[in-house]
Design a protein around this motif. Structure first.
Motif, PDB file in Angstrom:
ATOM      1  N   GLU A   1       0.835  -1.205   0.000  1.00 35.13           N
ATOM      2  CA  GLU A   1       0.000   0.000   0.000  1.00 35.13           C
ATOM      3  C   GLU A   1       0.871   1.257   0.000  1.00 35.13           C
ATOM      4  OE1 GLU A   1      -3.222   0.308  -0.279  1.00 35.13           O
ATOM      5  OE2 GLU A   1      -3.917  -1.739   0.068  1.00 35.13           O
ATOM      6  N   LYS A   2       1.944   1.220   0.791  1.00 39.27           N
ATOM      7  CA  LYS A   2       2.862   2.354   0.854  1.00 39.27           C
ATOM      8  C   LYS A   2       3.544   2.542  -0.502  1.00 39.27           C
ATOM      9  CE  LYS A   2       6.956   4.006   3.254  1.00 39.27           C
ATOM     10  NZ  LYS A   2       8.037   3.668   4.170  1.00 39.27           N
ATOM     11  N   GLU A   3       4.018   1.460  -1.073  1.00 40.01           N
ATOM     12  CA  GLU A   3       4.686   1.523  -2.375  1.00 40.01           C
ATOM     13  C   GLU A   3       3.731   2.015  -3.461  1.00 40.01           C
ATOM     14  OE1 GLU A   3       7.893   1.182  -4.983  1.00 40.01           O
ATOM     15  OE2 GLU A   3       7.913   0.894  -2.804  1.00 40.01           O
ATOM     16  N   LEU A   4       2.477   1.596  -3.386  1.00 39.14           N
ATOM     17  CA  LEU A   4       1.467   2.036  -4.341  1.00 39.14           C
ATOM     18  C   LEU A   4       1.294   3.552  -4.280  1.00 39.14           C
ATOM     19  CD1 LEU A   4      -0.672   1.207  -6.429  1.00 39.14           C
ATOM     20  CD2 LEU A   4      -2.262   0.887  -4.532  1.00 39.14           C
ATOM     21  N   GLY A   5       1.222   4.076  -3.080  1.00 41.89           N
ATOM     22  CA  GLY A   5       1.105   5.521  -2.908  1.00 41.89           C
ATOM     23  C   GLY A   5       2.302   6.262  -3.479  1.00 41.89           C
ATOM     24  N   GLU A   6       3.491   5.725  -3.245  1.00 44.76           N
ATOM     25  CA  GLU A   6       4.706   6.351  -3.757  1.00 44.76           C
ATOM     26  C   GLU A   6       4.735   6.327  -5.285  1.00 44.76           C
ATOM     27  OE1 GLU A   6       7.893   4.261  -1.855  1.00 44.76           O
ATOM     28  OE2 GLU A   6       7.436   5.104   0.119  1.00 44.76           O
ATOM     29  N   LEU A   7       4.310   5.187  -5.864  1.00 49.57           N
ATOM     30  CA  LEU A   7       4.304   5.076  -7.322  1.00 49.57           C
ATOM     31  C   LEU A   7       3.276   6.011  -7.954  1.00 49.57           C
ATOM     32  CD1 LEU A   7       4.737   1.223  -7.772  1.00 49.57           C
ATOM     33  CD2 LEU A   7       6.370   3.000  -8.435  1.00 49.57           C
ATOM     34  N   LYS A   8       2.127   6.157  -7.311  1.00 48.27           N
ATOM     35  CA  LYS A   8       1.116   7.082  -7.833  1.00 48.27           C
ATOM     36  C   LYS A   8       1.640   8.518  -7.803  1.00 48.27           C
ATOM     37  CE  LYS A   8      -3.134   4.509  -6.952  1.00 48.27           C
ATOM     38  NZ  LYS A   8      -4.415   4.517  -6.242  1.00 48.27           N
ATOM     39  N   SER A   9       2.342   8.858  -6.739  1.00 42.99           N
ATOM     40  CA  SER A   9       2.937  10.187  -6.631  1.00 42.99           C
ATOM     41  C   SER A   9       3.996  10.380  -7.709  1.00 42.99           C
ATOM     42  CB  SER A   9       3.542  10.360  -5.245  1.00 42.99           C
ATOM     43  OG  SER A   9       4.213  11.577  -5.144  1.00 42.99           O
ATOM     44  N   GLU A  10       4.811   9.359  -7.911  1.00 45.03           N
ATOM     45  CA  GLU A  10       5.847   9.431  -8.942  1.00 45.03           C
ATOM     46  C   GLU A  10       5.228   9.575 -10.333  1.00 45.03           C
ATOM     47  OE1 GLU A  10       9.578   6.822 -10.723  1.00 45.03           O
ATOM     48  OE2 GLU A  10       8.539   6.109  -8.935  1.00 45.03           O
ATOM     49  N   LEU A  11       4.144   8.843 -10.586  1.00 44.02           N
ATOM     50  CA  LEU A  11       3.464   8.936 -11.872  1.00 44.02           C
ATOM     51  C   LEU A  11       2.935  10.341 -12.106  1.00 44.02           C
ATOM     52  CD1 LEU A  11       2.448   7.524 -14.426  1.00 44.02           C
ATOM     53  CD2 LEU A  11       0.403   6.853 -13.135  1.00 44.02           C
ATOM     54  N   PHE A  12       2.360  10.932 -11.067  1.00 44.56           N
ATOM     55  CA  PHE A  12       1.869  12.308 -11.175  1.00 44.56           C
ATOM     56  C   PHE A  12       3.005  13.262 -11.546  1.00 44.56           C
ATOM     57  CE2 PHE A  12       1.205  16.471  -9.222  1.00 44.56           C
ATOM     58  CZ  PHE A  12       0.029  16.855  -9.866  1.00 44.56           C
ATOM     59  N   LYS A  13       4.128  13.122 -10.844  1.00 38.89           N
ATOM     60  CA  LYS A  13       5.276  13.995 -11.110  1.00 38.89           C
ATOM     61  C   LYS A  13       5.805  13.800 -12.529  1.00 38.89           C
ATOM     62  CE  LYS A  13       6.722  14.128  -6.297  1.00 38.89           C
ATOM     63  NZ  LYS A  13       7.684  13.614  -5.314  1.00 38.89           N
TER      64      LYS A  13
ATOM     65  N   ARG B   1       4.131  12.745 -15.162  1.00 38.11           N
ATOM     66  CA  ARG B   1       3.189  13.314 -16.121  1.00 38.11           C
ATOM     67  C   ARG B   1       3.293  14.836 -16.155  1.00 38.11           C
ATOM     68  NH1 ARG B   1      -2.082   9.560 -14.790  1.00 38.11           N
ATOM     69  NH2 ARG B   1      -1.593   7.897 -16.268  1.00 38.11           N
ATOM     70  N   PHE B   2       3.432  15.424 -14.991  1.00 40.21           N
ATOM     71  CA  PHE B   2       3.563  16.878 -14.902  1.00 40.21           C
ATOM     72  C   PHE B   2       4.836  17.343 -15.610  1.00 40.21           C
ATOM     73  CE2 PHE B   2       4.724  20.852 -12.795  1.00 40.21           C
ATOM     74  CZ  PHE B   2       3.533  21.559 -12.923  1.00 40.21           C
ATOM     75  N   THR B   3       5.936  16.658 -15.344  1.00 38.61           N
ATOM     76  CA  THR B   3       7.216  17.002 -15.962  1.00 38.61           C
ATOM     77  C   THR B   3       7.158  16.820 -17.473  1.00 38.61           C
ATOM     78  OG1 THR B   3       8.361  16.295 -13.961  1.00 38.61           O
ATOM     79  CG2 THR B   3       9.698  16.520 -15.934  1.00 38.61           C
ATOM     80  N   LYS B   4       6.485  15.773 -17.902  1.00 37.56           N
ATOM     81  CA  LYS B   4       6.366  15.516 -19.339  1.00 37.56           C
ATOM     82  C   LYS B   4       5.657  16.673 -20.046  1.00 37.56           C
ATOM     83  CE  LYS B   4       4.395  12.330 -22.706  1.00 37.56           C
ATOM     84  NZ  LYS B   4       3.508  11.200 -22.914  1.00 37.56           N
ATOM     85  N   LYS B   5       4.587  17.160 -19.445  1.00 39.42           N
ATOM     86  CA  LYS B   5       3.845  18.273 -20.040  1.00 39.42           C
ATOM     87  C   LYS B   5       4.631  19.581 -19.973  1.00 39.42           C
ATOM     88  CE  LYS B   5      -0.007  16.237 -21.169  1.00 39.42           C
ATOM     89  NZ  LYS B   5      -0.395  16.057 -22.544  1.00 39.42           N
ATOM     90  N   ALA B   6       5.341  19.786 -18.887  1.00 41.61           N
ATOM     91  CA  ALA B   6       6.053  21.055 -18.692  1.00 41.61           C
ATOM     92  C   ALA B   6       7.335  21.122 -19.515  1.00 41.61           C
ATOM     93  CB  ALA B   6       6.365  21.247 -17.210  1.00 41.61           C
ATOM     94  N   ASN B   7       8.178  20.119 -19.392  1.00 46.59           N
ATOM     95  CA  ASN B   7       9.515  20.183 -19.988  1.00 46.59           C
ATOM     96  C   ASN B   7       9.810  19.051 -20.971  1.00 46.59           C
ATOM     97  OD1 ASN B   7       9.854  22.210 -18.098  1.00 46.59           O
ATOM     98  ND2 ASN B   7      10.880  20.874 -16.636  1.00 46.59           N
ATOM     99  N   GLY B   8       9.061  17.989 -20.885  1.00 46.90           N
ATOM    100  CA  GLY B   8       9.430  16.778 -21.614  1.00 46.90           C
ATOM    101  C   GLY B   8      10.291  15.909 -20.721  1.00 46.90           C
ATOM    102  N   LEU B   9      10.319  14.623 -21.023  1.00 51.07           N
ATOM    103  CA  LEU B   9      11.076  13.682 -20.197  1.00 51.07           C
ATOM    104  C   LEU B   9      12.283  13.163 -20.972  1.00 51.07           C
ATOM    105  CD1 LEU B   9       8.246  11.477 -18.655  1.00 51.07           C
ATOM    106  CD2 LEU B   9       9.671  13.112 -17.455  1.00 51.07           C
ATOM    107  N   ASP B  10      13.355  12.862 -20.239  1.00 48.03           N
ATOM    108  CA  ASP B  10      14.511  12.217 -20.852  1.00 48.03           C
ATOM    109  C   ASP B  10      14.155  10.784 -21.257  1.00 48.03           C
ATOM    110  OD1 ASP B  10      15.952  14.503 -20.362  1.00 48.03           O
ATOM    111  OD2 ASP B  10      16.775  13.751 -18.465  1.00 48.03           O
ATOM    112  N   ASN B  11      13.357  10.129 -20.417  1.00 45.84           N
ATOM    113  CA  ASN B  11      12.978   8.740 -20.661  1.00 45.84           C
ATOM    114  C   ASN B  11      11.456   8.615 -20.565  1.00 45.84           C
ATOM    115  OD1 ASN B  11      12.755   5.994 -20.853  1.00 45.84           O
ATOM    116  ND2 ASN B  11      13.819   5.530 -18.939  1.00 45.84           N
ATOM    117  N   PRO B  12      10.740   8.806 -21.666  1.00 44.89           N
ATOM    118  CA  PRO B  12       9.275   8.733 -21.616  1.00 44.89           C
ATOM    119  C   PRO B  12       8.749   7.335 -21.295  1.00 44.89           C
ATOM    120  CG  PRO B  12      10.047   9.256 -23.847  1.00 44.89           C
ATOM    121  CD  PRO B  12      11.236   9.205 -22.965  1.00 44.89           C
ATOM    122  N   MET B  13       9.581   6.317 -21.447  1.00 47.43           N
ATOM    123  CA  MET B  13       9.165   4.949 -21.127  1.00 47.43           C
ATOM    124  C   MET B  13       9.020   4.743 -19.615  1.00 47.43           C
ATOM    125  SD  MET B  13       8.574   3.471 -23.915  1.00 47.43           S
ATOM    126  CE  MET B  13       8.409   1.795 -23.388  1.00 47.43           C
ATOM    127  N   LYS B  14       9.570   5.656 -18.843  1.00 47.26           N
ATOM    128  CA  LYS B  14       9.476   5.565 -17.377  1.00 47.26           C
ATOM    129  C   LYS B  14       8.014   5.596 -16.939  1.00 47.26           C
ATOM    130  CE  LYS B  14      11.191   5.577 -13.203  1.00 47.26           C
ATOM    131  NZ  LYS B  14      11.662   4.330 -12.639  1.00 47.26           N
TER     132      LYS B  14
END
Length: 80
Positions: free
Chosen positions: A15-27, A29-42
């Motif tokens: 459950e803890k790991e799930l929360g961390e992964l959801k937070s990471e996914l949000f970040k 997605r936000f970074t992808k829209k703002a700046n683009g990602l170095d590794n979009p497969m992440k």
């Protein structure tokens, strides 16, 4: 994250790991829209990890429900 590692973890840890992964996914997605990602497969990797964890948690929930049903049926048989 490998499925074997996920299966070894306890439910609260998952459950803890799930929360961390959801937070990471949000970040991500936000970074992808703002700046683009170095590794979009992440994003894809994180989404798969989330799905794996949810699957294992769901399996454990189903097993517990089935166990409870079996115990209740045995108790009912003993009463009769």
């Amino acid at each position: 994250m490998k499925i074997n590692k996920i299966k070894e973890m306890s439910s609260p840890d998952l459950e803890k790991e799930l929360g961390e992964l959801k937070s990471e996914l949000f970040k991500l997605r936000f970074t992808k829209k703002a700046n683009g990602l170095d590794n979009p497969m992440k994003i894809k990797e994180v989404k798969k990890d989330i799905a794996r964890i949810k699957t294992i948690l769901n399996e454990r929930k189903c097993i517990m429900i089935n166990f409870i049903i079996i115990v209740q049926e045995k108790n009912e048989d003993k009463r009769d």
